[in-house]
Design an enzyme around this catalytic site. Structure first.
Site, short mmCIF file in Angstrom:
data_model
loop_
_atom_site.label_atom_id
_atom_site.label_comp_id
_atom_site.label_asym_id
_atom_site.label_seq_id
_atom_site.Cartn_x
_atom_site.Cartn_y
_atom_site.Cartn_z
N LYS A 1 0.86 -1.19 0.00
CA LYS A 1 0.00 0.00 0.00
C LYS A 1 0.90 1.24 0.00
O LYS A 1 1.85 1.33 0.77
CB LYS A 1 -0.90 -0.02 1.25
CG LYS A 1 -2.09 0.91 1.15
CD LYS A 1 -3.21 0.48 2.08
CE LYS A 1 -4.34 1.48 2.02
NZ LYS A 1 -5.57 1.00 2.63
N GLU B 1 -20.03 -4.76 9.51
CA GLU B 1 -20.94 -3.93 10.30
C GLU B 1 -22.07 -4.75 10.92
O GLU B 1 -22.46 -4.51 12.07
CB GLU B 1 -21.52 -2.80 9.42
CG GLU B 1 -20.51 -1.72 9.03
CD GLU B 1 -19.60 -2.09 7.87
OE1 GLU B 1 -19.78 -3.19 7.28
OE2 GLU B 1 -18.69 -1.30 7.54
N ARG C 1 -25.70 -1.53 6.28
CA ARG C 1 -25.43 -2.97 6.19
C ARG C 1 -26.06 -3.75 7.34
O ARG C 1 -26.25 -4.96 7.24
CB ARG C 1 -23.91 -3.20 6.29
CG ARG C 1 -23.14 -3.00 5.03
CD ARG C 1 -23.25 -4.26 4.20
NE ARG C 1 -22.85 -4.04 2.85
CZ ARG C 1 -21.64 -4.25 2.37
NH1 ARG C 1 -20.69 -4.68 3.17
NH2 ARG C 1 -21.38 -4.03 1.11
#
Ligand SMILES: Cc1ncc(C[n+]2csc(CCOP(=O)(O)OP(=O)(O)O)c2C)c(N)n1
Length: 617
Positions: A281, A366, A394
């Protein structure tokens, strides 16, 4: 070699040599850093997928073949490679290109994404549709290891693995979600990454590949052999294999040759294929490599020093929440904090530092976070679940069934409620009042400023059932009036109009009041504070005093506070005007531009009220 903006992508990719593709990767990184430093955006994730995006577009025949980017925040390179480099100066800005894939923006964007962990389901569905209609194209989902913590991804793997449909899942594994990735699967991937045997095996893979003359049956046979040796010689139980995928890798996601080889082969294999690619990353930009979470989503910054431009000195709503809940947890040992891969964004970093054992980061999950909280509440704790409004969508069923039905004291700290600006449609938090409003037992509060948020947090933990406190993105307002939290707060009575403002709309309400005053209209102002239960007594009293009741909320009108208030006033002859977001998805742009465009800024609201009053006269 041509300059980046001179290419006709993706067609020109097919003409470049492997070496030229590597040079192109450098150019793209420069371009990303230079542009995102001006516009802001998801830098680190995109720097990590430069070679992977080039290789995918080189190997696959897009747009006929479908690439599905999970979350979609890492689709910038894909956008550059599909003819949108010139639009990058307008990235995430009003009228400009989106920071996420958008079907209406390009035929190369196969689906509008933004919420995590959907790509494998989408790929499986597209593959099933293709096979049913007898079409012939490839489907590839590109999913990060962070997104692979989401439950939906496993539902999809479970289903797609046995389907036998041709599809490719590329795991872009950088060990990071926004922050360090968490959970058992992440640990498992870490083992795959660091295994010494893997290194040996990678050499074996290379050897096998080099012995294969071209693409076709031989390649597949070679792969099969490599795959079997991988499975049995190295890993005792490859999770993805057991789910029905042919697993390849891990391979180096910054090695163009390795990527091209692996993708070309994966493309030829029958059935569902899982290709594990290791990336870094922030690759190629020192500051982003060193602190990838800081550059996951960044505002404008100085590309030379990496210093991010200051966003103001006042504390954000998230910080106010984080500090207060940490302070409360010192005295109340039952308070625990639960986050879904966003501890930093929701202001819980300090809580975690102070109470590591009482902090639970469950990954991008979630629904699980909410039911996990319900379990803790059933066990006698006071869980505080901090999630952005849009992502809490969600967990609708878990809030309803596992929290509200059981009337458990779970506190929802709903961050980024209302319009959020540059991230657009998929990220605006403009539905939470509506999706929570009809849930029995739920209390919904909306603070108008910093101190009120703190008071509401204190109030919420005195309740015996669920409570949601929703606040917006950005700096917390500091206003002057404060009263204990026990209903709405009447600030000014108004003979002609009374304005009921919800949370962050209170300053706008005060401005509207002033503008109306200048027109000779006497307007009052009420800080609603409670969206549920409604302060019906105060609402009816308001209807008695005034000729028109106006509601302001940073939420869709449908199912929001205004509609509840209007229903409560059904018997009253006094009219109600509701101001909130219309029944459509709101595009990206600055919050100011969006409020103005949808006539929800104080000036437009005041004008609309005046027009209404004139019409009635
Ligand atoms: C349902 C949902 N929850 C949270 C987020 C916020 N979010 C965006 S990207 C991201 C991390 C993704 O990590 P990964 O998939 O590994 O991609 P990377 O940025 O590391 O390349 C998170 C948590 C989201 N987009 N959707």
């Amino acid at each position: 070699m041509k300059k980046l903006l001179e290419y006709k992508f993706p067609q020109d990719l097919k003409k470049l040599t492997e070496y030229e593709l590597e040079i192109l990767a450098y150019e793209i990184r420069d371009f990303l850093i230079s542009n995102i430093s001006k516009t802001g955006g998801h830098l680190a994730s995109n720097l990590g997928v430069v070679e992977l995006s080039i290789a995918l577009h080189r190997v696959f025949d897009t747009p006929k073949d479908k690439l599905i980017w999970d979350v979609g925040h890492q689709s910038y390179v894909h956008k550059i490679l599909t003819g949108r480099a010139e639009d990058f100066c307008s990235l995430r800005q009003w009228g400009g290109i989106s920071g996420f894939p958008k079907v209406k923006e390009s035929e190369y964007d196969t689906f509008d994404t933004g919420h995590s962990s959907t790509s494998i389901s989408l790929a499986a569905g597209m593959a099933a549709a293709r096979d049913l209609s007898g079409e012939d194209f490839h489907v590839a989902a590109i999913i990060g290891d962070g997104a692979l913590t989401g439950g939906l991804a496993y539902e999809a793997l479970n289903n797609a693995g046995v389907s036998k449909a041709n599809m490719l899942v590329v795991l872009n594994d950088n060990g990071m979600s926004i922050s360090q990735n968490t959970g058992g699967v992440s640990k498992y991937l870490g083992k795959l990454r660091s295994s010494q045997k893997y290194t040996d095996l990678k050499n074996k893979v290379k050897k096998n590949v080099s012995e294969i003359p071209g693409v076709g049956k031989g390649v597949v046979a070679g792969l099969q052999h490599v795959r079997d040796s991988l499975k049995y010689a190295v890993l005792d139980g490859i999770m993805f294999e057991e789910l029905g995928f042919k697993y390849f890798g891990p391979i180096d996601g910054h090695n163009m040759g390795e990527l091209l080889e692996a993708l070309s082969m994966a493309r030829e294999v029958e059935g569902p294929v899982f290709l594990h690619v290791i990336t870094k990353k922030g690759k190629g930009y020192k500051s982003a490599e060193e602190t990838p979470s800081k550059y996951h989503g960044t505002g404008p910054f100085d590309p030379t020093t990496g210093l991010q431009h200051s966003t103001g000195s006042a504390p954000s709503w998230s910080e106010v929440f984080g500090k207060k809940i940490t302070a409360m947890a010192k005295d109340n040992k039952k308070i625990v904090a639960i986050g879904a891969a966003m501890l930093e964004g929701t202001g819980l970093k300090g809580f975690k530092k102070r109470f590591p054992k009482r902090t639970f980061d469950v990954g991008i999950a979630e629904g699980h976070a909410v039911t996990f909280a319900a379990g803790m509440a059933a066990g006698g704790y006071r869980p505080v679940v901090a999630i952005y409004s849009t992502f809490l969508q969600r967990a609708y069923d878990q809030i309803m069934e596992d929290v509200c039905l059981q009337n458990l004291p779970v506190l929802f700290a709903i961050d980024r409620a209302g319009i959020v600006g540059a991230d657009g449609e998929t990220h605006h938090g403009m539905f939470d009042l509506s999706y929570l409003n009809h849930m029995p037992n739920m209390t919904i509060l909306a603070p108008s400023d910093k101190e009120e948020l703190e008071d509401m947090l204190e109030y919420a933990v005195t309740l015996d059932g669920p409570c949601a406190i929703r606040y917006p993105r950005g700096e917390a307002a500091v206003l002057e009036f404060h009263q204990p939290i026990n209903g709405s707060l009447l600030l000014e009575e108004g003979r002609d109009v009374e304005i009921w403002a919800v949370g962050n709309m209170l300053p706008a309400g005060a401005e509207v009041r002033e503008l109306l005053k200048r027109k000779g209209i006497e307007a009052g102002l009420i800080n609603a504070r409670f969206v549920k239960p409604l302060d019906e007594k105060a609402i009816l009293a308001s209807a008695e005093r005034t000729k028109l009741v106006v509601t302001l909320e940073d939420n869709v009108i449908t199912g929001g506070f205004g509609e509840s208030l209007a229903a409560a006033m059904m018997e009253s002859p006094v009219k109600v005007l509701n101001f909130g977001w219309p029944d459509c998805f709101i595009e990206h742009g600055s919050c100011r531009q969006l409020f103005e465009t949808y006539k929800l800024d104080p000036k437009s609201i005041a004008e609309r009220i005046c027009e209404y009053i004139e019409k009635q006269a």
